[in-house]
Design an enzyme around this catalytic site. Structure first.
Site, PDB file in Angstrom:
ATOM      1  N   ASN A  86      -7.579  -2.728  14.159  1.00 42.86           N
ATOM      2  CA  ASN A  86      -8.968  -3.080  13.855  1.00 42.86           C
ATOM      3  C   ASN A  86      -9.057  -4.304  12.937  1.00 42.86           C
ATOM      4  O   ASN A  86     -10.093  -4.549  12.333  1.00 42.86           O
ATOM      5  CB  ASN A  86      -9.699  -1.883  13.227  1.00 42.86           C
ATOM      6  N   ASP A 137       0.814  -1.213   0.000  1.00 42.79           N
ATOM      7  CA  ASP A 137       0.000   0.000   0.000  1.00 42.79           C
ATOM      8  C   ASP A 137       0.847   1.261   0.000  1.00 42.79           C
ATOM      9  O   ASP A 137       2.066   1.219   0.188  1.00 42.79           O
ATOM     10  CB  ASP A 137      -0.954  -0.017   1.216  1.00 42.79           C
ATOM     11  N   GLU A 167      -9.597  -1.843   5.198  1.00 46.18           N
ATOM     12  CA  GLU A 167     -10.277  -1.539   6.452  1.00 46.18           C
ATOM     13  C   GLU A 167     -11.547  -2.392   6.594  1.00 46.18           C
ATOM     14  O   GLU A 167     -12.050  -2.918   5.585  1.00 46.18           O
ATOM     15  CB  GLU A 167     -10.672  -0.053   6.460  1.00 46.18           C
ATOM     16  N   HIS A 210      -7.263  -4.791  10.191  1.00 44.78           N
ATOM     17  CA  HIS A 210      -7.021  -4.559   8.764  1.00 44.78           C
ATOM     18  C   HIS A 210      -5.702  -5.189   8.301  1.00 44.78           C
ATOM     19  O   HIS A 210      -4.774  -5.381   9.083  1.00 44.78           O
ATOM     20  CB  HIS A 210      -7.117  -3.069   8.389  1.00 44.78           C
TER      21      HIS A 210
END
Ligand code: GLP
Length: 241
Positions: free
Chosen positions: A136, A67, A143, A138
């Protein structure tokens, strides 16, 4: 899944580096899917050491990163391209023209994502994909969502990710709100996956990834469906299991 529990971050870094090094030794012209964040820093340090000791040769390796922040270019200190240069590429004999990161400076998201998918396809596919884990759940910048994303796409970062990543920036306002990330399908297409997770703050997310239902609400949970995943996590990260 193969789960390796380590005493601490130092041992995690050594174990993870050994897996990545084995991949490079067994297939010198392999395609590595690489990751950023604080989790792999120690692993990259170990790889640089091994290269300097003459144990590793990166000359035929190709790499594709997961990313990049939308809007950040290679010269920005917090861009993932800069991270890769400073933590690995500048210290080993990898051919930098064969190291790829999504183009954060491409304002047209569709173009940036299509270009990156083409590029991944041209490499012939990832042999070993390294992953960290967000608080979280990810992976990459995928996400929590209502559906698993397929190819590279542009994501709006969640408040919890902005909060977690603000430590790298002068202030929260400077954290980019969008990022380009490989999709879940791109990640799942890798032949092998290495997930590294460290620290108590990740324990809840790791438990959900390894033992919870497979759901896009916990993107990492999809790894339960991959046939060849190695998880290297320290005692704190595994403390809820
Ligand atoms: C970022 C990256 C992820 C990384 C995650 C965890 O959001 N996009 O690829 O895995 O953070 O980072 P850290 O290792 O710093 O906890």
């Amino acid at each position: 899944m193969n789960i390796c529990k380590t005493k601490d971050y130092e041992e995690l870094s050594r174990r993870a580096a050994a897996i990545l090094a084995a991949q490079v030794i067994l297939k010198p012209n392999c395609v590595l899917g690489l990751a950023t964040g604080s989790s792999p820093v120690g692993m990259y340090e170990n790889l640089v050491k091994q290269y300097k000791n003459g144990e590793l040769d990166f000359s035929q390796v190709t790499s594709v990163n997961l990313d990049e922040y939308k809007g950040l270019g290679p010269d920005h200190p917090q861009s993932y391209r800069k991270f890769m240069d400073s933590n690995l590429f500048d210290h080993v004999n990898i051919d930098k023209t064969r190291t790829f990161v999504p183009n954060g400076l491409e304002p047209d998201s569709d173009k940036a994502c299509k270009d990156y998918d083409c590029l991944i396809a041209q490499t012939g596919g990832v042999d070993l994909q390294l992953l960290g884990l967000g608080n979280n759940g990810h992976i990459g910048f995928n996400e929590p969502a209502d559906a698993f994303a397929c190819g590279t796409h542009c994501v709006e970062l969640t408040p919890s990710t902005i909060e977690a990543n603000k430590r790298f920036f002068e202030s929260e306002d400077e954290v980019p709100r969008y990022a380009y990330t490989m999709g879940i399908r791109s990640i799942m297409c890798a032949k092998k996956i290495l997930l590294i997770v460290s620290g108590k703050a990740k324990a809840e997310a790791l438990k959900a990834v390894l033992c919870g239902p497979v759901t896009p609400k916990v993107p990492g949970s999809v790894l339960q469906l991959h046939p060849d995943v190695a998880v290297v996590a320290d005692e704190e990260a595994l403390s809820l299991l």
